[in-house]
Design a protein around this motif. Sequence first.
Motif, short mmCIF file in Angstrom:
data_model
loop_
_atom_site.label_atom_id
_atom_site.label_comp_id
_atom_site.label_asym_id
_atom_site.label_seq_id
_atom_site.Cartn_x
_atom_site.Cartn_y
_atom_site.Cartn_z
N GLN A 63 0.83 -1.21 0.00
CA GLN A 63 0.00 0.00 0.00
C GLN A 63 0.86 1.26 0.00
O GLN A 63 0.59 2.21 -0.73
N GLN A 64 1.90 1.28 0.81
CA GLN A 64 2.81 2.42 0.83
C GLN A 64 3.53 2.56 -0.51
O GLN A 64 3.69 3.67 -1.02
N MET A 65 3.93 1.42 -1.10
CA MET A 65 4.62 1.47 -2.39
C MET A 65 3.70 1.99 -3.47
O MET A 65 4.12 2.76 -4.34
N ARG A 66 2.43 1.61 -3.43
CA ARG A 66 1.46 2.12 -4.41
C ARG A 66 1.37 3.63 -4.31
O ARG A 66 1.33 4.33 -5.32
N GLU A 67 1.35 4.17 -3.08
CA GLU A 67 1.31 5.62 -2.89
C GLU A 67 2.57 6.27 -3.45
O GLU A 67 2.50 7.34 -4.06
N VAL A 68 3.73 5.64 -3.23
CA VAL A 68 4.98 6.17 -3.78
C VAL A 68 4.91 6.17 -5.30
O VAL A 68 5.19 7.18 -5.95
N LEU A 69 4.53 5.04 -5.90
CA LEU A 69 4.44 4.94 -7.36
C LEU A 69 3.49 5.99 -7.92
O LEU A 69 3.77 6.59 -8.96
N ASP A 70 2.39 6.22 -7.24
CA ASP A 70 1.40 7.19 -7.71
C ASP A 70 1.87 8.64 -7.60
O ASP A 70 1.25 9.53 -8.15
N SER A 71 2.99 8.85 -6.90
CA SER A 71 3.53 10.21 -6.81
C SER A 71 4.56 10.49 -7.91
O SER A 71 5.20 11.54 -7.91
N TYR A 72 4.72 9.55 -8.84
CA TYR A 72 5.63 9.70 -9.98
C TYR A 72 4.84 9.63 -11.28
O TYR A 72 3.77 9.01 -11.33
N THR A 73 5.39 10.24 -12.33
CA THR A 73 4.73 10.18 -13.64
C THR A 73 5.48 9.32 -14.65
O THR A 73 4.93 8.96 -15.68
N ARG A 74 6.76 9.00 -14.35
CA ARG A 74 7.55 8.19 -15.27
C ARG A 74 8.48 7.27 -14.49
O ARG A 74 8.83 7.55 -13.34
N ALA A 75 8.88 6.20 -15.17
CA ALA A 75 9.84 5.27 -14.59
C ALA A 75 10.58 4.60 -15.74
O ALA A 75 10.12 4.59 -16.87
N ILE A 76 11.75 4.07 -15.41
CA ILE A 76 12.48 3.25 -16.38
C ILE A 76 12.57 1.85 -15.79
O ILE A 76 13.15 1.66 -14.71
N LEU A 77 11.98 0.88 -16.49
CA LEU A 77 12.05 -0.52 -16.10
C LEU A 77 13.29 -1.11 -16.77
O LEU A 77 13.46 -0.97 -17.99
N ILE A 78 14.15 -1.73 -15.99
CA ILE A 78 15.44 -2.25 -16.46
C ILE A 78 15.40 -3.77 -16.46
O ILE A 78 15.11 -4.39 -15.42
N HIS A 79 15.71 -4.38 -17.59
CA HIS A 79 15.71 -5.84 -17.76
C HIS A 79 17.15 -6.33 -17.86
O HIS A 79 17.91 -5.84 -18.69
N CYS A 80 17.51 -7.27 -17.01
CA CYS A 80 18.85 -7.85 -17.04
C CYS A 80 18.78 -9.37 -17.10
O CYS A 80 17.80 -9.97 -16.65
N THR A 81 19.82 -9.96 -17.66
CA THR A 81 19.95 -11.41 -17.70
C THR A 81 21.34 -11.78 -17.23
O THR A 81 22.22 -10.93 -17.09
N GLY A 82 21.55 -13.07 -17.00
CA GLY A 82 22.86 -13.54 -16.58
C GLY A 82 23.29 -12.96 -15.26
O GLY A 82 22.48 -12.83 -14.34
N ASN A 83 24.56 -12.59 -15.16
CA ASN A 83 25.11 -12.07 -13.91
C ASN A 83 25.02 -10.55 -13.79
O ASN A 83 25.59 -9.99 -12.87
N VAL A 84 24.34 -9.91 -14.70
CA VAL A 84 24.21 -8.45 -14.66
C VAL A 84 23.17 -8.09 -13.59
O VAL A 84 22.06 -8.61 -13.59
N SER A 85 23.55 -7.20 -12.69
CA SER A 85 22.68 -6.81 -11.57
C SER A 85 21.79 -5.62 -11.93
O SER A 85 22.30 -4.51 -12.12
N PRO A 86 20.47 -5.84 -11.98
CA PRO A 86 19.59 -4.70 -12.25
C PRO A 86 19.64 -3.66 -11.13
O PRO A 86 19.47 -2.48 -11.37
N GLY A 87 19.90 -4.11 -9.90
CA GLY A 87 19.98 -3.17 -8.79
C GLY A 87 21.14 -2.21 -8.91
O GLY A 87 21.00 -1.02 -8.67
N SER A 88 22.32 -2.73 -9.28
CA SER A 88 23.47 -1.83 -9.39
C SER A 88 23.30 -0.87 -10.56
O SER A 88 23.67 0.30 -10.47
N ILE A 89 22.69 -1.34 -11.65
CA ILE A 89 22.43 -0.43 -12.78
C ILE A 89 21.41 0.62 -12.35
O ILE A 89 21.58 1.81 -12.63
#
Length: 171
Positions: A63-89
């Motif tokens: 519920q808190q995350m939904r409120e956070v998401l709703d306070s933004y208008t854009r996002a970049i979704l990052i797709h990684c495979t293998g040993n590449v860390s989406p968190g570090s990117i």
Amino acid sequence: MERKEVIDLNIFLATIHGLGAAGAKIIDPRKVITAPWVRLKCQFGCGGYNKSRCCPPNTPTPQQMREVLDSYTRAILIHCTGNVSPGSIAVKMEREIFLSGFYKALALGAGPCKLCKECNPESCVNPDMARPSMESCGIDVYLTARSNGFPIEVLKDRTCQANRYGIVLID
């Protein structure tokens, strides 16, 4: 420096690809799906539950995350495979996007934080890099990835290549 209103966010996609991501897409944060069952998967299925500052119950509820998401208008979704860390990117991009004038930039990664051998939830020694995962905040990563045109599947064999995701919220 350019004002954020005139910066084309597509310039960040090239940087993300250069950091090793398999793909990235500018999305509407309303297309990020939250659900209360997701954190239960952390609680009943992950050995990291309540052992890290970046894991439940130390992270926002769905519920808190939904409120956070709703306070933004854009996002970049990052797709990684293998040993590449989406968190570090995502964290690197959060900083770059912030310095470009988007002061609300916020990154979320994938899976438990692995920056330290043992976490001290009271006093993080890597606050510049540590971020909660999407799932620890109640985000249904499977449905979010699929609804934004990215592949994801349940891994039945650890030799398979995983599709993992991170996100940077932008405004």
